[in-house]
Design a protein around this motif. Structure first.
Motif, short mmCIF file in Angstrom:
data_model
loop_
_atom_site.label_atom_id
_atom_site.label_comp_id
_atom_site.label_asym_id
_atom_site.label_seq_id
_atom_site.Cartn_x
_atom_site.Cartn_y
_atom_site.Cartn_z
N HIS A 151 51.14 60.32 38.54
CA HIS A 151 51.76 59.81 39.78
C HIS A 151 51.26 58.39 39.99
CE1 HIS A 151 53.21 63.80 40.63
NE2 HIS A 151 52.00 64.25 40.40
N PRO A 152 51.83 57.44 39.27
CA PRO A 152 51.30 56.08 39.36
C PRO A 152 51.42 55.51 40.76
CG PRO A 152 53.29 56.14 38.01
CD PRO A 152 52.97 57.55 38.39
N ARG A 153 50.36 54.91 41.18
CA ARG A 153 50.35 54.24 42.47
C ARG A 153 50.44 52.72 42.27
NH1 ARG A 153 49.77 58.51 45.20
NH2 ARG A 153 48.03 59.93 45.29
N VAL A 154 50.47 52.32 41.03
CA VAL A 154 50.60 50.91 40.70
C VAL A 154 52.07 50.63 40.44
CG1 VAL A 154 49.93 49.11 39.09
CG2 VAL A 154 48.30 50.89 39.70
N ASN A 155 52.56 49.55 40.98
CA ASN A 155 53.96 49.19 40.75
C ASN A 155 54.05 47.72 40.40
OD1 ASN A 155 54.07 47.67 43.22
ND2 ASN A 155 54.12 49.63 44.30
N THR A 156 55.25 47.22 40.30
CA THR A 156 55.43 45.83 39.88
C THR A 156 54.80 44.84 40.85
OG1 THR A 156 57.63 45.83 40.87
CG2 THR A 156 57.49 46.29 38.51
N ASP A 157 54.53 45.26 42.07
CA ASP A 157 53.83 44.37 43.01
C ASP A 157 52.40 44.10 42.56
OD1 ASP A 157 56.07 44.39 44.62
OD2 ASP A 157 55.30 45.96 45.95
N HIS A 158 51.90 44.92 41.65
CA HIS A 158 50.52 44.80 41.21
C HIS A 158 50.37 44.11 39.85
CE1 HIS A 158 50.40 48.37 43.95
NE2 HIS A 158 49.49 47.58 44.49
N GLU A 159 51.46 43.60 39.31
CA GLU A 159 51.41 43.00 37.98
C GLU A 159 50.38 41.88 37.89
OE1 GLU A 159 55.16 41.76 36.34
OE2 GLU A 159 56.06 43.72 36.79
N ALA A 160 50.37 40.97 38.85
CA ALA A 160 49.43 39.84 38.81
C ALA A 160 47.99 40.33 38.89
CB ALA A 160 49.72 38.86 39.94
N LEU A 161 47.74 41.32 39.74
CA LEU A 161 46.39 41.87 39.85
C LEU A 161 45.94 42.48 38.52
CD1 LEU A 161 43.87 42.85 41.43
CD2 LEU A 161 45.20 44.91 41.99
N VAL A 162 46.80 43.25 37.91
CA VAL A 162 46.45 43.90 36.64
C VAL A 162 46.22 42.85 35.55
CG1 VAL A 162 47.24 45.49 34.85
CG2 VAL A 162 47.60 46.04 37.27
N ALA A 163 47.08 41.85 35.48
CA ALA A 163 46.89 40.78 34.50
C ALA A 163 45.57 40.06 34.74
CB ALA A 163 48.06 39.80 34.53
N ASP A 164 45.24 39.78 36.00
CA ASP A 164 43.96 39.15 36.33
C ASP A 164 42.79 40.01 35.89
OD1 ASP A 164 45.22 36.97 37.45
OD2 ASP A 164 44.90 37.61 39.54
N MET A 165 42.91 41.32 36.07
CA MET A 165 41.83 42.23 35.67
C MET A 165 41.66 42.23 34.15
SD MET A 165 42.53 45.30 38.37
CE MET A 165 41.16 46.32 37.85
N ILE A 166 42.77 42.18 33.43
CA ILE A 166 42.69 42.13 31.96
C ILE A 166 42.01 40.83 31.52
CG2 ILE A 166 44.09 41.88 29.88
CD1 ILE A 166 46.04 43.94 31.15
N VAL A 167 42.44 39.71 32.09
CA VAL A 167 41.84 38.43 31.73
C VAL A 167 40.36 38.41 32.08
CG1 VAL A 167 41.86 35.94 32.20
CG2 VAL A 167 44.01 37.17 31.83
N ALA A 168 40.01 38.96 33.23
CA ALA A 168 38.60 39.02 33.62
C ALA A 168 37.80 39.86 32.64
CB ALA A 168 38.46 39.57 35.04
N SER A 169 38.36 40.96 32.20
CA SER A 169 37.63 41.81 31.26
C SER A 169 37.46 41.09 29.92
CB SER A 169 38.31 43.16 31.07
OG SER A 169 39.51 43.03 30.36
N LEU A 170 38.44 40.31 29.52
CA LEU A 170 38.34 39.57 28.27
C LEU A 170 37.26 38.48 28.35
CD1 LEU A 170 42.12 39.29 27.37
CD2 LEU A 170 40.40 40.72 26.22
N SER A 171 36.93 38.06 29.55
CA SER A 171 35.87 37.05 29.69
C SER A 171 34.51 37.57 29.25
CB SER A 171 35.82 36.51 31.12
OG SER A 171 35.29 37.49 31.99
N ALA A 172 34.40 38.88 29.05
CA ALA A 172 33.15 39.43 28.50
C ALA A 172 32.87 38.87 27.11
CB ALA A 172 33.22 40.97 28.46
N LEU A 173 33.90 38.35 26.45
CA LEU A 173 33.72 37.75 25.15
C LEU A 173 32.93 36.44 25.24
CD1 LEU A 173 37.30 38.39 23.74
CD2 LEU A 173 35.18 39.51 22.99
N GLU A 174 32.76 35.91 26.43
CA GLU A 174 31.99 34.67 26.64
C GLU A 174 30.58 34.79 26.09
OE1 GLU A 174 32.44 31.57 28.02
OE2 GLU A 174 34.57 31.98 28.18
N ARG A 175 30.00 35.95 26.16
CA ARG A 175 28.61 36.14 25.74
C ARG A 175 28.43 35.77 24.25
NH1 ARG A 175 28.75 40.46 22.70
NH2 ARG A 175 30.01 42.25 23.21
N ALA A 176 29.52 35.84 23.49
CA ALA A 176 29.44 35.52 22.07
C ALA A 176 29.61 34.03 21.78
CB ALA A 176 30.48 36.32 21.30
N ARG A 177 29.96 33.28 22.79
CA ARG A 177 30.22 31.85 22.57
C ARG A 177 28.98 31.09 22.30
NH1 ARG A 177 34.86 29.24 26.32
NH2 ARG A 177 36.19 28.95 24.58
#
Length: 134
Positions: free
Chosen positions: A108-134
């Motif tokens: 029963h998804p509670r996430v809809n297209t109104d949340h696309e930007a939030l979800v994309a931001d969360m993905i990008v934020a999680s990818l920033s964990a790769l910074e530790r390897a820089r």
């Protein structure tokens, strides 16, 4: 089988061309991935469920095509995080893609297209964990 190919085609055709700003490219890849996932949740859900029921030959073909998409994500990540081991880039890309897929697989998804930007931001934020390897 045709629907699985259609689903993969949607993602593959939407991949942007790299620019001179790797971080902006990553944001665009994540945003586009989430938008496609949310605009056709039935296709994404079908992909995840039906992959297990394919013949081994068809499963290998779909896995190869999926690998092309994963490889594209890894290429974008490698440009931003060149010193990160390939296995970590693959894990990060897989996690990013799975995050979007999880949204459509909830009973029963509670996430809809109104949340696309939030979800994309969360993905990008999680990818920033790769910074530790820089």
């Amino acid at each position: 089988m045709a629907l699985l190919d259609e689903s993969l085609d949607r993602y593959l055709m939407a991949l942007p061309s790299p620019t001179d700003d790797p971080m902006a490219d990553i944001r665009l890849v994540a945003t586009t991935h989430v938008a496609i996932t949310m605009e056709a949740p039935d296709l994404g859900g079908l992909f995840v469920r039906e992959l297990r029921s394919l013949s081994s030959e068809n499963a290998r073909r779909i896995e190869r095509r999926s690998g092309v998409y994963l490889g594209a994500w890894v290429s974008f990540l490698r440009r931003a995080y060149p010193d990160t081991p390939a296995s970590e880039l693959e894990a990060a890309a897989s996690t990013a893609m799975t995050t979007a897929a999880a949204l459509i697989l909830l009973p029963h998804p509670r996430v809809n297209t109104d949340h696309e930007a939030l979800v994309a931001d969360m993905i990008v934020a999680s990818l920033s964990a790769l910074e530790r390897a820089r």
